[in-house]
Every structure is written in C-alpha cells, then in structure tokens.
Scaffold this motif. Sequence first.
Motif, PDB file in Angstrom:
ATOM      1  N   GLN A  51      34.466  24.519  38.980  1.00  0.00           N
ATOM      2  CA  GLN A  51      34.946  25.964  39.275  1.00  0.00           C
ATOM      3  C   GLN A  51      33.937  26.974  38.895  1.00  0.00           C
ATOM      4  O   GLN A  51      33.683  27.997  39.708  1.00  0.00           O
ATOM      5  CB  GLN A  51      36.528  26.250  38.655  1.00  0.00           C
ATOM      6  CG  GLN A  51      37.542  25.279  39.035  1.00  0.00           C
ATOM      7  CD  GLN A  51      37.757  25.264  40.395  1.00  0.00           C
ATOM      8  OE1 GLN A  51      37.869  26.175  41.197  1.00  0.00           O
ATOM      9  NE2 GLN A  51      37.958  24.171  41.273  1.00  0.00           N
ATOM     10  N   ARG A  56      33.894  30.663  40.499  1.00  0.00           N
ATOM     11  CA  ARG A  56      35.096  31.060  39.986  1.00  0.00           C
ATOM     12  C   ARG A  56      35.316  31.009  38.448  1.00  0.00           C
ATOM     13  O   ARG A  56      35.980  30.153  37.732  1.00  0.00           O
ATOM     14  CB  ARG A  56      36.188  30.219  40.605  1.00  0.00           C
ATOM     15  CG  ARG A  56      36.142  30.135  42.164  1.00  0.00           C
ATOM     16  CD  ARG A  56      36.723  28.834  42.774  1.00  0.00           C
ATOM     17  NE  ARG A  56      36.279  28.519  44.076  1.00  0.00           N
ATOM     18  CZ  ARG A  56      36.610  27.594  44.853  1.00  0.00           C
ATOM     19  NH1 ARG A  56      37.370  26.585  44.243  1.00  0.00           N
ATOM     20  NH2 ARG A  56      36.236  27.327  46.211  1.00  0.00           N
ATOM     21  N   ILE A  59      38.740  30.844  36.158  1.00  0.00           N
ATOM     22  CA  ILE A  59      39.888  29.968  36.496  1.00  0.00           C
ATOM     23  C   ILE A  59      40.075  29.196  35.259  1.00  0.00           C
ATOM     24  O   ILE A  59      41.190  28.805  34.909  1.00  0.00           O
ATOM     25  CB  ILE A  59      39.719  28.951  37.808  1.00  0.00           C
ATOM     26  CG1 ILE A  59      39.785  29.723  38.899  1.00  0.00           C
ATOM     27  CG2 ILE A  59      40.290  27.738  37.550  1.00  0.00           C
ATOM     28  CD1 ILE A  59      39.686  28.836  40.295  1.00  0.00           C
ATOM     29  N   ALA A 132      44.538  36.240  42.207  1.00  0.00           N
ATOM     30  CA  ALA A 132      43.194  36.675  42.894  1.00  0.00           C
ATOM     31  C   ALA A 132      43.912  37.891  43.805  1.00  0.00           C
ATOM     32  O   ALA A 132      43.303  38.978  43.877  1.00  0.00           O
ATOM     33  CB  ALA A 132      42.376  35.854  43.488  1.00  0.00           C
ATOM     34  N   TYR A 164      38.984  33.811  42.586  1.00  0.00           N
ATOM     35  CA  TYR A 164      38.703  33.256  44.002  1.00  0.00           C
ATOM     36  C   TYR A 164      38.115  34.431  44.810  1.00  0.00           C
ATOM     37  O   TYR A 164      38.835  35.262  45.310  1.00  0.00           O
ATOM     38  CB  TYR A 164      40.077  32.782  44.432  1.00  0.00           C
ATOM     39  CG  TYR A 164      40.016  31.873  45.598  1.00  0.00           C
ATOM     40  CD1 TYR A 164      39.307  30.797  45.332  1.00  0.00           C
ATOM     41  CD2 TYR A 164      40.203  32.098  46.934  1.00  0.00           C
ATOM     42  CE1 TYR A 164      39.119  29.850  46.468  1.00  0.00           C
ATOM     43  CE2 TYR A 164      40.126  31.278  47.792  1.00  0.00           C
ATOM     44  CZ  TYR A 164      39.622  30.213  47.792  1.00  0.00           C
ATOM     45  OH  TYR A 164      39.366  29.179  48.903  1.00  0.00           O
TER      46      TYR A 164
END
Length: 228
Positions: A51, A56, A59, A132, A164
């Motif tokens: 991720q 991202r 996350i 998000a 995201y």
Amino acid sequence: MTKLSQKQQTFVKICIITLTFGLLAHAYRFFNASFSHDSLFIFQPVNSEDQISYGRFLIPIYVALRSTICSPSLIGFISLLWLSVAIFIISDILNIKSTPALICICGILSTNIAITASFATYIPWVDIYMLALVFSVVAVYVFYKYKYGFLFAALPLLISMGLYPVYFSAAVVMFLILLIKKIFEKEKTSAVIISGLKMLCSLMLGLVLYYIAVRIAWHLTGVAPSED
C-alpha cells in the motif's frame, strides 16, 4: 429526550436511506463468501508495504485503528457509514434539504457501478475508499465554508490521497459543480473566475503536499515506489 437539530435529523435520514439502498444492492456481498479476483485478499491482512509503495501511505494507520479483522459485513457497514457522512457533507455544501432529492443522491451514490464493482471485487478496501471520499468532500466543505478555506482545504485533500489517490477526482467534480452553481445563480464573471482560481490553488497545493508526504513515507519506511 433532547430533540434532534435539523442537521442531525438530516444525517439520520441519510444514514437510513443509504443503508436501505446499500443493503438492497450489496447485501449478498456482505453476507456471502463467494469471493473472486482481489476480493480473495479478504482472507489476508493488508500488506502495508504494498500500500505504501502505491502511494497509499495512510492505509496502514487506518487499518491499525480499524483492526485487521477483514469481515465483509463489518467492512460493508463501515463503508455505508462513511458514504453517509460524505453524502451529508455534499448535501450541506449544495444546500439540499428535500427528502426526494436526498433519496436520489443516496440511491445514486450507493448503487452506482463504481461502488458496486468495488464491493464485488475490492471489498477488503471499500471502507478505505469511502473514507477517502469523505476527506475529499471535506476539502470542498472547508473551501466553501471558511474565508481562507482555499488554503486549508489542501490538508484533507492530502489525507484523501494518502488513503486512495483516485478520490482526488471527487473534489474536482464538486468544485466544478460549485462553479456551475455560481454561474446559474448569475454571479459576476470576475467572481466566478476568482473562485475557479482559488479552487485550482487548493487542488494544486493538495497535490504538492501529497507529493512531499508520500516521498517522506517512502524514505522513512524504506519502501520503494511501485512500478506497476
């Protein structure tokens, strides 16, 4: 019992409508184990390195707060809650109060092809997608409601992209809707142009902050950016 304010009543109404549409459209995915494609990862904890490599970087923090339990029903209901929050913010920005209009918005946003495909194929991350979306519309709310909001809107945009990046486009669409609204309300051309430039400033500043933050995350974690 304390009487709910109008905004609280609207939020409760949105939650109920969204939950109803959400269950009608997606309950099969919430309560069945017929997984395919990326939804097979429902049986595995979120890979933090992957991720972060995709940009991202927030996350892993969110998953640590939510817990690594990846129950489809849990993720489904959390997703609908975050979606309800996003719809509530959108309705407040656009001053939408009528029940029929709220039903239309909740129905469209909870049953469209994007969220249907997400529940079908990417359910381990749908609640993250919806959060998000929340921060993306929060950025527009901050822009719209506060004097220097065009500067501070960059922070929720950064958070949205850290979860995201795709939902950056939701802020772009909301800004365009606000510009169109100003035009239909016959505001001065100069005022519309200035608002547009401020919106562009917010978006660019959010992208710059994200560019800096994601590279700091890659450096601190030692994770290389993905080449996919």
